[in-house]
Design an enzyme around this catalytic site. Structure first.
Site, mmCIF file in Angstrom:
data_model
loop_
_atom_site.group_PDB
_atom_site.id
_atom_site.type_symbol
_atom_site.label_atom_id
_atom_site.label_comp_id
_atom_site.label_asym_id
_atom_site.label_seq_id
_atom_site.Cartn_x
_atom_site.Cartn_y
_atom_site.Cartn_z
ATOM 1 N NE ARG A 62 -3.341 0.205 2.800
ATOM 2 C CZ ARG A 62 -4.375 0.376 3.631
ATOM 3 N NH1 ARG A 62 -4.981 -0.671 4.157
ATOM 4 N NH2 ARG A 62 -4.780 1.583 3.956
ATOM 5 C CG ASP A 64 2.783 6.271 2.446
ATOM 6 O OD1 ASP A 64 1.845 5.552 2.820
ATOM 7 O OD2 ASP A 64 3.861 6.374 3.072
ATOM 8 N NE ARG A 213 8.250 9.558 1.975
ATOM 9 C CZ ARG A 213 7.068 10.051 2.357
ATOM 10 N NH1 ARG A 213 6.005 9.250 2.433
ATOM 11 N NH2 ARG A 213 6.957 11.324 2.679
#
Length: 284
Positions: A62, A64, A213
């Site tokens: 999933r 972002d 990230r």
């Protein structure tokens, strides 16, 4: 869907391989009043197959808001008679119905035990960083982060080696209630591509929210000389978020590929992946 991933009577599980540009999406997961990849795909499938009820997709990863995908995988359970009648035309019909920024490249019946999310044994992401003093090539700007200081790829690779393996990545994850932050980081490495862009390859059995990230943010601090090589490893060992580590912007991140085991191992992998993980010597 039941716990052992058996498909319901009268249904067939269909695997979809797809890609999308995440720029104008509010992530993968369906949201009310926001444009998402799942929402667009489910709407398109329901429409082109003329189904009386909306379909529900299960996805491998999933992503972002703003994150792209080149090798995303999903599955959907469809009525057998619908698949037999329309399956051969589904790919072309989706191409005519979907918006320009999401494409389905392959559709087919999934092998027994397949679950796009839980059967996966790894996901591979790439994060792209340009450190040219002039900025980012305008043709790449939607997929590459500009870093305003030069980065040393060798130093970042040295720091990255301290992060691979099974660890509690709580320091690099946005905590979610009831979810573990233990992951196995299989690969984390940097290299320059032909355009001089620094590309991080990050592969793990699974990722928690913001993990890639945040890892890239910590390694860039090493690459541009702000922190020593051991810093990312120290943050990992601390198991709490560090104020110096920025979660870098999403547009540099792309889900490149999802790996699955041999067909006969799919169901067992799905069952294993559902178990809450703990590190050796730690209580759940």
């Amino acid at each position: 869907m039941n716990g052992n991933d058996e498909v319901g009577p009268g249904l067939v599980r269909v695997r979809l391989d797809l890609s999308y540009d995440g720029t104008d999406f509010s992530g993968w997961a369906r949201q009310r009043e926001r444009r998402t990849v799942q929402g667009e795909l489910e709407s398109a499938i329901t429409t082109v197959l003329r189904l009386p009820e909306p379909v529900e997709l299960t996805v491998a990863g999933r992503t972002d808001a703003g994150v792209h995908a080149r090798g995303q995988v999903a599955h959907v359970d469809l009525p057998e008679e619908v698949w037999e009648r329309e399956g051969g035309r589904l790919l072309r019909r989706l191409a005519g119905r979907l918006p320009w920024d999401v494409r389905v490249w392959r559709v087919g019946v999934a092998p027994p035990g397949f679950n796009a999310r839980f059967s996966a044994i790894w996901r591979r992401y790439a994060y792209r960083v340009a450190d040219h003093p002039g900025g980012v090539d305008p043709l790449l700007r939607g997929h590459v982060l500009w870093h305003d200081r030069p980065v040393d790829v060798d130093l970042m690779n040295e720091a990255a080696r301290l992060l691979t393996g099974e660890h509690d990545f709580a320091a690099y994850c946005k905590k979610r209630e009831g979810a573990t932050t233990i992951r196995t980081l299989l690969e984390l490495s940097w290299e320059r591509d032909a355009q001089g862009v620094a590309v991080a390859t990050v592969r793990a059995d699974a990722f928690c929210h913001n993990m890639v990230r945040a890892l890239v943010g910590a390694l860039l601090l090493v690459g541009d000389g702000h922190r020593p090589v051991g810093f990312p490893g120290e943050v990992l060992a601390g198991r709490v978020r560090h104020s110096a580590v920025n979660v870098v912007r999403p547009h540099g991140l792309t889900l490149e590929e999802v790996g699955y085991p041999a067909d006969e191992l799919l169901a067992a992998r799905a069952a294993e992946a559902r178990n809450m993980r703990t590190l050796p010597g730690c209580r759940p």
